[in-house]
Design a protein around this motif. Structure first.
Motif, PDB file in Angstrom:
ATOM      1  N   UNK A 378      24.935  22.418  -5.624  1.00  0.00           N
ATOM      2  CA  UNK A 378      25.812  22.685  -6.753  1.00  0.00           C
ATOM      3  C   UNK A 378      25.063  23.190  -7.977  1.00  0.00           C
ATOM      4  N   UNK A 379      23.756  23.246  -7.924  1.00  0.00           N
ATOM      5  CA  UNK A 379      22.940  23.781  -9.015  1.00  0.00           C
ATOM      6  C   UNK A 379      22.266  25.078  -8.560  1.00  0.00           C
ATOM      7  N   UNK A 380      21.925  25.908  -9.532  1.00  0.00           N
ATOM      8  CA  UNK A 380      21.282  27.185  -9.212  1.00  0.00           C
ATOM      9  C   UNK A 380      19.975  26.971  -8.475  1.00  0.00           C
ATOM     10  N   UNK A 381      19.199  25.974  -8.907  1.00  0.00           N
ATOM     11  CA  UNK A 381      17.924  25.700  -8.236  1.00  0.00           C
ATOM     12  C   UNK A 381      18.130  25.279  -6.792  1.00  0.00           C
ATOM     13  N   UNK A 382      19.188  24.499  -6.519  1.00  0.00           N
ATOM     14  CA  UNK A 382      19.472  24.085  -5.143  1.00  0.00           C
ATOM     15  C   UNK A 382      19.869  25.283  -4.289  1.00  0.00           C
ATOM     16  N   UNK A 383      20.705  26.149  -4.847  1.00  0.00           N
ATOM     17  CA  UNK A 383      21.118  27.357  -4.120  1.00  0.00           C
ATOM     18  C   UNK A 383      19.908  28.237  -3.810  1.00  0.00           C
ATOM     19  N   UNK A 384      19.054  28.410  -4.803  1.00  0.00           N
ATOM     20  CA  UNK A 384      17.879  29.259  -4.607  1.00  0.00           C
ATOM     21  C   UNK A 384      16.947  28.663  -3.560  1.00  0.00           C
ATOM     22  N   UNK A 385      16.773  27.356  -3.593  1.00  0.00           N
ATOM     23  CA  UNK A 385      15.918  26.690  -2.604  1.00  0.00           C
ATOM     24  C   UNK A 385      16.468  26.873  -1.193  1.00  0.00           C
ATOM     25  N   UNK A 386      17.774  26.713  -1.034  1.00  0.00           N
ATOM     26  CA  UNK A 386      18.389  26.856   0.287  1.00  0.00           C
ATOM     27  C   UNK A 386      18.252  28.286   0.806  1.00  0.00           C
ATOM     28  N   UNK A 387      18.459  29.276  -0.067  1.00  0.00           N
ATOM     29  CA  UNK A 387      18.369  30.665   0.367  1.00  0.00           C
ATOM     30  C   UNK A 387      16.931  31.062   0.696  1.00  0.00           C
ATOM     31  N   UNK A 388      15.974  30.597  -0.069  1.00  0.00           N
ATOM     32  CA  UNK A 388      14.575  30.903   0.235  1.00  0.00           C
ATOM     33  C   UNK A 388      14.156  30.300   1.570  1.00  0.00           C
ATOM     34  N   UNK A 389      14.723  29.155   1.922  1.00  0.00           N
ATOM     35  CA  UNK A 389      14.435  28.564   3.227  1.00  0.00           C
ATOM     36  C   UNK A 389      15.016  29.389   4.369  1.00  0.00           C
ATOM     37  N   UNK A 390      16.042  30.172   4.083  1.00  0.00           N
ATOM     38  CA  UNK A 390      16.684  30.974   5.127  1.00  0.00           C
ATOM     39  C   UNK A 390      16.100  32.381   5.253  1.00  0.00           C
ATOM     40  N   UNK A 391      15.144  32.737   4.380  1.00  0.00           N
ATOM     41  CA  UNK A 391      14.566  34.078   4.418  1.00  0.00           C
ATOM     42  C   UNK A 391      13.729  34.248   5.680  1.00  0.00           C
ATOM     43  N   UNK A 392      13.906  35.385   6.363  1.00  0.00           N
ATOM     44  CA  UNK A 392      13.150  35.723   7.575  1.00  0.00           C
ATOM     45  C   UNK A 392      12.250  36.915   7.293  1.00  0.00           C
ATOM     46  N   UNK A 393      11.102  36.935   7.970  1.00  0.00           N
ATOM     47  CA  UNK A 393      10.143  38.022   7.791  1.00  0.00           C
ATOM     48  C   UNK A 393       9.877  38.789   9.086  1.00  0.00           C
ATOM     49  N   UNK A 394      10.368  38.274  10.203  1.00  0.00           N
ATOM     50  CA  UNK A 394      10.161  38.976  11.471  1.00  0.00           C
ATOM     51  C   UNK A 394      11.510  39.493  11.967  1.00  0.00           C
ATOM     52  N   UNK A 395      11.463  40.552  12.679  1.00  0.00           N
ATOM     53  CA  UNK A 395      12.685  41.166  13.214  1.00  0.00           C
ATOM     54  C   UNK A 395      12.505  41.340  14.718  1.00  0.00           C
ATOM     55  N   UNK A 396      12.886  40.305  15.477  1.00  0.00           N
ATOM     56  CA  UNK A 396      12.714  40.376  16.929  1.00  0.00           C
ATOM     57  C   UNK A 396      13.926  40.989  17.624  1.00  0.00           C
ATOM     58  N   UNK A 397      14.950  41.362  16.856  1.00  0.00           N
ATOM     59  CA  UNK A 397      16.115  42.017  17.438  1.00  0.00           C
ATOM     60  C   UNK A 397      17.119  41.075  18.057  1.00  0.00           C
ATOM     61  N   UNK A 398      16.837  39.777  18.027  1.00  0.00           N
ATOM     62  CA  UNK A 398      17.751  38.827  18.662  1.00  0.00           C
ATOM     63  C   UNK A 398      18.886  38.417  17.742  1.00  0.00           C
ATOM     64  N   UNK A 399      18.761  38.692  16.465  1.00  0.00           N
ATOM     65  CA  UNK A 399      19.781  38.281  15.510  1.00  0.00           C
ATOM     66  C   UNK A 399      20.509  39.501  14.967  1.00  0.00           C
ATOM     67  N   UNK A 400      21.783  39.311  14.737  1.00  0.00           N
ATOM     68  CA  UNK A 400      22.557  40.384  14.134  1.00  0.00           C
ATOM     69  C   UNK A 400      22.199  40.495  12.652  1.00  0.00           C
ATOM     70  N   UNK A 401      22.342  41.698  12.058  1.00  0.00           N
ATOM     71  CA  UNK A 401      21.955  41.864  10.654  1.00  0.00           C
ATOM     72  C   UNK A 401      22.687  40.934   9.706  1.00  0.00           C
ATOM     73  N   UNK A 402      23.958  40.633  10.000  1.00  0.00           N
ATOM     74  CA  UNK A 402      24.700  39.763   9.104  1.00  0.00           C
ATOM     75  C   UNK A 402      24.272  38.305   9.193  1.00  0.00           C
ATOM     76  N   UNK A 403      23.495  37.957  10.222  1.00  0.00           N
ATOM     77  CA  UNK A 403      23.025  36.581  10.383  1.00  0.00           C
ATOM     78  C   UNK A 403      21.533  36.470  10.073  1.00  0.00           C
ATOM     79  N   UNK A 404      21.026  37.411   9.289  1.00  0.00           N
ATOM     80  CA  UNK A 404      19.600  37.437   8.960  1.00  0.00           C
ATOM     81  C   UNK A 404      19.440  37.801   7.490  1.00  0.00           C
ATOM     82  N   UNK A 405      18.639  37.025   6.781  1.00  0.00           N
ATOM     83  CA  UNK A 405      18.415  37.232   5.349  1.00  0.00           C
ATOM     84  C   UNK A 405      16.947  37.564   5.115  1.00  0.00           C
ATOM     85  N   UNK A 406      16.696  38.730   4.533  1.00  0.00           N
ATOM     86  CA  UNK A 406      15.326  39.126   4.194  1.00  0.00           C
ATOM     87  C   UNK A 406      15.117  38.931   2.690  1.00  0.00           C
ATOM     88  N   UNK A 407      13.864  38.969   2.289  1.00  0.00           N
ATOM     89  CA  UNK A 407      13.562  38.799   0.869  1.00  0.00           C
ATOM     90  C   UNK A 407      14.134  39.936   0.022  1.00  0.00           C
TER      91      UNK A 407
END
Length: 735
Positions: A378-407
């Protein structure tokens, strides 16, 4: 009363009247009743006035008497002065009147002191008035200049209530245009940078040569994300501790100290009662997924694992997934495990009523990136922390673009899709700056904070830190906007016009505080390759070599040798550059190197010059050139010697052929030494002492390795003889 009584009273009255008339000294006054009444009123008013004046005199005497002053004697002395209404000197008296002469001289001295005090008071008041007028006029001039220069993008509102400051010793007299924060930066170097800036910039071991390539590299971006997560987790853990220790009665802190007990106590305050939708049981009275989430939010995976172990029978396959996630160096499941977790989430948990369970699964599996999890974040810092944890740096092709978050996607979402209005940047500027900075959008963060007047100085100094660490992406053109994007750059890369940033910042105080402005202009110095960018003088003078040479000579005459070296290098005068560097290096080559020391600074400067001259093929006069490189080699010799690397130091000395290490080379070395410059010969005693210590250390080591051992290596005996001969040669007074 009887008749006899009245008769007696009348007789007494007549007798009194006769006696009064017989006294001729008293005037005979005849008044009617009205005149008597008026006279009585006048006498009464005069009595009251005199009484109030006496009371005032009494109060004044008491007040002054408490301070050691006698008002009676002071009044007498003042009344004795004949010049009561003016302070002109008294007229001299006759020489025969000694008493009058002395009194007159004393009175004249008192009057002279009073007149001098009055004169000084008027002069001081006039000076204050003139100073105030100058300050007001300077403010008016600055306002006029800002108005004239305020067209377009550069129309920044610099108006503010300035505090008095006399930081600079030169410039226009009066009040400084720097505010209190800017003055603090101007008076001393910044020693404590913001914790967030320090955290985010602590990603490099050596400065990057190509800032753009380094900033966009996957390893660097992963490092930025790790640093941002660590910062957010540490901040939240501190917030949790403050909350718990501020409500100890409700928190019921106890048990083994650690993150788990801290989270349990924190939940006693945050979640005091049961929540609907919690289906997987509890841990010590709290929902298991809430405890896991807050342990992760505090950055303690071990504490979260402790909770998982306690409730493993209720969590299904999650324990195996979390254990793999915990042991992964980059906090990432293997593709197979990640696919299984995401499949389980889509089939079972997407519509779960437990918000903490959904948040933990999305965090571990980096899935459902479109869900903001507003129930728990519910706070901006919590949202930012959650999104940074979901950031991916590899693209193995197994995930659809809408289910992958890059920096870059997260950066675009925060900077462009949401923007300043979403985060109420005008009311919370530092929060938006934090959002941009923690997502490695340094240039956009600095440019935004620069627009906030009370935080402008902070933005400039953050930019200076990034610039010195070679993490700041600068505009290639001097006329570019403050924040711009250049052709060929990646989509979310922004560049900042560093020159314009400093010029806009120093514009308001460069006339009142030129010394402090020069400290900022220093950052616009030479490039690493020794070149410079064309300036205003180049527009009016085709060849600036003569001007630079004149300034360099002036700096040399003033003893500013390091500044003169840089100027002579710009003027393409290698003889002066190397000659001055030889004078600077000679006194320090034998010293022990220490961080931020004179030797370390001069060594880095000399090495940079040597590298540039070697790559550009620049060479000066042969004797000056050879002396410069010999001093650099001697500096290497002493660095190895002070570091305890005696064998490497001996190899350097043997390679230099400066000292005779054999009987056959004595005459040759003595003859060669006469040709060395004074900068080298002044260090002979230190060179001899260090070499003798090296030879003595080698001798003891070889002697200990071959003490009476049968069949010792022949090489050890030869080395020992060589050391002994070298020691004997160095002890001879040949130099």
């Amino acid at each position: 009363m009887d008749t006899e009584g009245f008769g007696e009273l009348l007789q007494q009255a007549e007798q009194l009247a006769a006696e009064t008339e017989a006294v001729s000294e008293l005037p005979h006054v005849e008044r009617n009743l009205q005149e008597i009444q008026q006279a009585g009123e006048r006498l009464r008013s005069r009595t009251l006035t005199r009484t109030s004046q006496d009371a005032a005199d009494v109060k004044a005497s008491i007040l002054l008497g408490s301070r050691g002053l006698d008002i009676f004697h002071i009044s007498q002395r003042l009344e004795s002065l004949s010049a009561a209404t003016s302070f002109e000197p008294l007229e001299p008296v006759k020489d025969t009147d000694i008493q009058g002469f002395l009194k007159n001289e004393r009175d004249n001295a008192l009057l002279s002191a009073i007149e001098e005090s009055r004169r000084r008071t008027f002069l001081l008041a006039e000076e204050y008035h003139r100073e105030s007028m100058l300050v007001q006029w300077e403010q008016v001039k600055q306002q006029v200049l800002r108005t004239l220069l305020g067209a377009g993008e550069d129309a920044l509102d610099f108006s503010q209530d300035v505090e008095p400051s006399f930081v600079s010793e030169v410039g226009v007299p009066g009040r400084s245009a720097l505010d209190s924060v800017e003055v603090a930066y101007g008076r001393q170097n910044v020693s404590d940078m913001w914790l967030m800036v320090k955290q985010m910039t602590d990603v490099l071991l050596v400065p990057a040569k190509d800032t753009l390539k380094s900033r966009t590299a996957v390893d660097m971006q992963m490092a930025f994300v790790r640093q941002a997560l660590s910062f957010l987790e540490n901040c939240y853990k501190n917030y949790t501790m403050v909350t718990v220790f501020g409500n100890l009665h409700q928190a019921q802190l106890g048990g083994v100290p650690g993150t788990y007990q801290l989270v349990r106590s924190f939940l006693n305050i945050k979640l005091p009662g049961p929540l609907p939708g919690m289906q997987d049981g509890e841990v010590e009275g709290h929902p298991v997924w809430a405890v896991i989430y807050y342990c992760l939010r505090c950055g303690d995976l071990n504490a979260a694992m402790q909770v998982v172990n306690r409730a493993q029978h209720q969590l299904g396959d999650f324990k195996a997934w979390f254990q793999e996630y915990m042991n992964s160096p980059d906090r990432r499941l293997s593709p197979a495990s990640e696919n299984k977790l995401r499949l389980h989430y889509r089939r079972v948990l997407r519509n779960s009523a437990d918000p903490y369970k959904r948040a933990v699964y999305c965090l571990i599996g980096k899935c459902d990136v479109s869900d903001n999890h507003g129930e728990v974040a519910d706070k901006t810092e919590d949202y930012l922390w959650l999104k940074l944890n979901q950031v991916c740096f590899d693209d193995d092709g197994s995930n659809s673009p809408q289910d992958r978050l890059t920096l870059p996607q997260l950066q675009k979402q925060l900077l462009e899709d949401y923007g300043e209005s979403h985060f109420s940047a005008s009311q919370q500027p530092f929060l938006y700056f934090q959002v941009l900075f923690l997502t490695a959008q340094f240039e956009a963060a600095v440019a935004f904070l620069f627009r906030v007047e009370r935080l402008r100085s902070h933005s400039v100094h953050v930019a200076l830190v990034l610039y010195e660490l070679r993490l700041l992406l600068k505009s290639s053109g001097q006329s570019a906007q403050l924040l711009s994007q250049e052709p060929g750059d990646p989509p979310m890369v922004r560049r900042i016009n560093f020159i314009r940033l400093l010029m806009l910042y120093t514009r308001k105080f460069e006339s009142t505080d030129p010394r402090e402005a020069l400290q900022y202009f220093y950052f616009l110095r030479l490039e690493k390759d020794g070149s410079r960018k064309p300036g205003v003088i180049d527009k009016f003078a085709g060849d600036t070599k003569a001007i630079i040479s004149k300034v360099a000579l002036e700096a040399e005459n003033k003893g500013l040798f390091e500044e003169a070296v840089k100027l002579y290098e710009l003027a393409k005068n290698p003889d002066k550059v190397l000659g001055l560097m030889n004078r600077l290096l000679s006194p320090v080559i034998a010293q022990v190197s220490a961080p931020q020391s004179n030797k370390e600074r001069l060594k880095n400067t000399a090495l940079a010059i040597a590298e540039r001259y070697r790559s550009q093929g620049t060479a000066g006069e042969k004797s000056v050139h050879s002396t410069f490189y010999l001093l650099l080699d001697l500096m290497t010799f002493f660095d190895e010697y002070h570091a305890g690397h005696i064998d490497r130091a001996y190899d350097v000395m043997e390679h230099l052929k400066l000292l005779p290490l054999s009987q056959d080379s004595v005459e040759e070395r003595v003859a060669a030494f006469r040709n060395f410059s004074d900068e080298v010969r002044h260090n002979l005693s230190e060179v001899l002492l260090a070499t003798m210590n090296i030879l003595f250390t080698q001798y003891k080591r070889l002697k200990g390795a071959s003490t009476g051992t049968p069949g010792r290596p022949q090489r050890s005996m030869e080395d020992r003889d060589m050391v002994r001969r070298g020691g004997g040669l160095l002890s001879q007074k040949q130099f």
